[in-house]
Design an enzyme around this catalytic site. Structure first.
Site, short mmCIF file in Angstrom:
data_model
loop_
_atom_site.label_atom_id
_atom_site.label_comp_id
_atom_site.label_asym_id
_atom_site.label_seq_id
_atom_site.Cartn_x
_atom_site.Cartn_y
_atom_site.Cartn_z
N HIS A 122 -3.62 -5.33 0.41
CA HIS A 122 -2.88 -5.81 1.88
C HIS A 122 -2.97 -7.62 1.99
O HIS A 122 -3.88 -8.21 2.38
CB HIS A 122 -3.70 -5.23 3.19
CG HIS A 122 -3.47 -3.74 3.33
ND1 HIS A 122 -2.40 -3.36 4.04
CD2 HIS A 122 -4.28 -2.83 2.73
CE1 HIS A 122 -2.57 -1.87 3.83
NE2 HIS A 122 -3.65 -1.50 3.25
N LYS A 163 0.99 -11.31 22.02
CA LYS A 163 0.31 -12.04 23.10
C LYS A 163 0.14 -13.67 22.66
O LYS A 163 0.39 -14.43 23.83
CB LYS A 163 -0.90 -11.52 23.30
CG LYS A 163 -1.74 -11.72 24.67
CD LYS A 163 -1.12 -11.15 25.72
CE LYS A 163 -1.77 -11.41 27.07
NZ LYS A 163 -1.60 -10.48 28.02
N GLU A 195 -1.68 -9.14 4.10
CA GLU A 195 -1.75 -9.71 5.50
C GLU A 195 -3.04 -9.80 6.14
O GLU A 195 -3.19 -10.56 7.38
CB GLU A 195 -0.73 -8.56 6.40
CG GLU A 195 -1.33 -7.22 6.68
CD GLU A 195 -1.17 -6.32 5.31
OE1 GLU A 195 -0.92 -6.67 4.44
OE2 GLU A 195 -1.36 -5.22 5.77
N CYS A 202 0.90 -1.34 0.21
CA CYS A 202 0.04 -0.02 0.09
C CYS A 202 0.91 1.28 -0.08
O CYS A 202 1.61 1.53 -1.10
CB CYS A 202 -1.09 -0.22 0.91
SG CYS A 202 -2.39 1.14 0.76
N SER A 237 2.14 -10.56 38.84
CA SER A 237 0.85 -10.25 39.12
C SER A 237 -0.13 -11.74 38.88
O SER A 237 -1.38 -11.31 39.43
CB SER A 237 0.38 -9.33 38.27
OG SER A 237 0.27 -9.96 36.95
N GLY A 238 0.38 -12.53 38.43
CA GLY A 238 -0.62 -13.75 38.24
C GLY A 238 -1.10 -13.63 36.68
O GLY A 238 -1.96 -14.65 36.29
N GLY A 239 -0.90 -12.60 36.00
CA GLY A 239 -1.30 -12.31 34.64
C GLY A 239 -0.30 -13.20 33.75
O GLY A 239 0.56 -13.73 34.26
N VAL A 240 -0.77 -13.53 32.43
CA VAL A 240 -0.06 -14.20 31.53
C VAL A 240 1.14 -13.97 31.24
O VAL A 240 2.14 -14.64 31.64
CB VAL A 240 -0.89 -14.15 30.02
CG1 VAL A 240 -0.17 -15.14 29.19
CG2 VAL A 240 -2.32 -14.80 30.32
N ASP A 241 1.36 -12.57 31.27
CA ASP A 241 2.60 -11.91 30.97
C ASP A 241 3.82 -11.96 31.91
O ASP A 241 4.94 -12.63 31.73
CB ASP A 241 2.73 -10.42 30.36
CG ASP A 241 1.94 -10.27 29.24
OD1 ASP A 241 1.33 -11.37 28.61
OD2 ASP A 241 1.22 -9.00 29.10
N SER A 242 3.43 -11.84 33.13
CA SER A 242 4.35 -11.97 34.22
C SER A 242 4.55 -13.37 34.64
O SER A 242 5.70 -13.77 34.90
CB SER A 242 3.95 -11.09 35.45
OG SER A 242 2.77 -11.76 36.18
N SER A 243 3.56 -14.35 34.36
CA SER A 243 3.64 -15.50 34.79
C SER A 243 4.73 -16.29 33.72
O SER A 243 5.56 -17.01 34.20
CB SER A 243 2.35 -16.15 34.80
OG SER A 243 1.66 -16.06 35.68
#
Ligand code: XMP
Length: 512
Positions: A171, A368, A173, A81, A225-231
């Site tokens: 596009h 993610k 993608e 594009c 924190s128990g969230g996905v990222d920090s775990s």
């Protein structure tokens, strides 16, 4: 390992999607600002470059541009594009605004391809592409030939096969482009000669090796924190440096039912120092009498840092502070290149008084879904890995008004029923987030033979791509019926259940 592709960002809305598609093809890619210095680009040593789309016109006074040096690196370039128009503009072609509405194209467009071009080899000669452009290439630069056209756009794709430069107005993608992924694969493997084979498994191996080299015998501290990222960050670091890692899990008492124990259990058998701080009482007493949403958030944020600081002080010196920053955070902050990424810790609300040498962000190049995949590879339980987003202030912003222990008890029980029923019905995938909130309303009801004057619970289930906008999910009536009956029967203190049918905007996902 020569297989990296560099995506130069011209401000398009699908930039991250391009990076994900490329990685899905097994080729590692990064998104950098289009203004990145040519020396840094050369040092990255990509096998190919992709120029993204962008909202502007190549003739605008401050049009995003690229260092001309990229055209003499001897590697293939795919312009998408705006990227295609820039390629044409910089190499001697001509780009003009579409003269009429008919030459502007938005949406699905029937397109014809030259299948003798490497980009489209083996694909049908006609299929649908996703177009979204006002400008178009009026004259193709010397050395280029046209390899696709649509009714409104005679130069829908061009190629200089000698220099291996390709430009597409559409596009590839975006899923609406029927053979978009195949086109990207052709570019990556047939044109760039990428090796492929990049996977989460290879990421994990390399990340562990690099973390070990970097950390040496230093000590690492992580706020879990128990969230996905920090775990996932914790699990990766635990694999890399074992007991040199200390995770401090501040349980603020505002988590959902059993969540704190689940987090602890997920790390029980691992090599690391795991400290769970039960700070529920502290948080509740600081929140006592507070009803204003922003004040609640502020108190929780401050108290969190205070508890974390107290714990980390007990540990003495640490060398590294680890953070679960992920790629969208990095790109969103408009950073994208290594020089500025370091300043990112300033936005994370980190304690200022913890002494450490450096920040570690081992997930900062992952999306993610890649973080979730890595979590699975590292053996974290599915409940944790596929957890829906949960706000830092937790249930405190789902209890409207003052937070008390009793209200949290009611909310936890109602929320558990709602989530359990959605999961049992297999509807979890239809919603990005689903939860209960406790309103500050009391109303009259009749239960058994008596009058009740109890609380009302609101249920919320939303579907969203990016959490900037969201729509409410059309849950089946019989499911809502089951949930409502169960909540009123099983949770003392509730006599009414509402289902929230507002989208965002005008509402937000959370209540406060
Ligand atoms: P809103 O309510 O702004 O929510 O529509 C959008 C998304 O952000 C999450 N959210 C938060 N996450 N700290 C967080 O970590 C917060 O203070 C916070 N507030 C909202 C929300 O759960 C939703 O996913």
């Amino acid at each position: 390992m020569k297989q990296r592709v560099l995506i130069l960002d011209f401000g398009g809305q699908y930039d991250r999607l391009i990076a994900r598609r490329v990685r899905e093809c097994g080729v590692y890619s990064e998104v950098w600002p289009c203004s990145s210095p040519i020396e840094a680009i050369r040092e990255f040593d990509p096998v190919g470059l992709i120029f993204t789309g962008g909202p502007g016109s190549v003739y605008a006074p401050d049009a995003p541009d690229v260092d001309m040096g990229v055209f003499s690196m001897g590697i293939p370039i795919l312009g998408i594009c705006y990227g295609c128009q820039l390629l044409a503009h910089r190499l001697g072609g001509e780009v003009t605004p579409a003269q009429s509405d008919t030459a502007r194209e938005y949406g699905k467009t029937e397109t014809e391809f030259r299948t003798d071009s490497a980009l489209f080899r083996g694909l049908p000669e006609k299929s649908v592409t996703w177009m979204s452009h006002g400008d178009y290439m009026a004259r193709v630069p010397d050395g280029f030939r046209v390899i696709a056209r649509s009714a409104a756009c005679p130069n829908a794709a061009v190629a200089d096969e000698k220099r291996r430069f390709y430009g597409v107005q559409f596009h590839p993608e975006v899923r609406h482009t029927r053979y978009g992924t195949e086109m990207l694969r052709h570019f990556l493997f047939d044109v760039c000669g990428a090796a492929g084979g990049w996977s989460m498994d290879s990421f994990r191996e390399r990340a562990v090796r690099e973390l070990r080299e970097k950390i040496g015998d230093g000590r690492v501290l992580l706020a879990l924190s128990g969230g996905v990222d920090s775990s996932v960050c914790a699990a990766l670091l635990s694999e890399a440096v074992g007991r040199q890692l200390t995770c401090v899990f501040v349980d603020h008492g505002l988590l959902r039912r059993d969540e704190g124990d689940e987090v602890e259990a997920a790390f029980a058998g691992r090599e690391l120092n795991f400290i769970r701080v039960d700070a529920a009482g502290r948080f509740l007493s600081r929140l006592s009498g507070v009803t204003e949403p922003e004040q609640k958030r502020k108190i929780i944020g401050e108290e969190f840092i205070r508890v974390f600081e107290e714990e980390s002080r007990k540990l003495g010196t640490v060398d590294y502070l680890a953070q679960g920053t992920i790629y969208p955070d990095v790109i969103e902050s408009g950073l994208g290149n290594a020089a500025v990424i370091k300043s990112h810790h300033n936005v994370g609300g980190l304690p200022e008084h913890v002494d450490f040498r450096e920040i570690l962000e081992p997930l900062r190049l992952l999306f993610k879904d890649e973080v979730r995949q890595l979590g699975r590879e590292l053996g974290l339980p599915e409940t944790l890995v596929s957890r829906q987003p949960f706000p830092g202030p937790g249930l405190a912003i789902r209890v409207i008004g003052e937070v008390t222990g009793e209200k949290l008890r009611i909310l936890r029980a109602a929320d558990a029923v709602f989530r359990e029923e959605i999961d049992r019905a297999g509807l979890g995938a239809a919603a990005s987030q689903y939860f209960a909130a406790l309103t500050d309303m009391h109303s009259v009801g009749v239960m058994g033979d008596g009058r009740s004057y109890d609380s009302a619970v609101a249920l919320r289930a939303v579907a969203t791509e990016d959490f900037m906008t969201a729509d409410w999910v059309r849950l089946p009536y019989d499911l809502l019926d089951r949930v409502s009956t169960r909540i009123v029967n099983e949770v003392p203190g509730v006599n009414r259940v509402f289902y929230d049918i507002t989208s965002k905007p005008p509402a937000t996902v959370e209540y406060e």
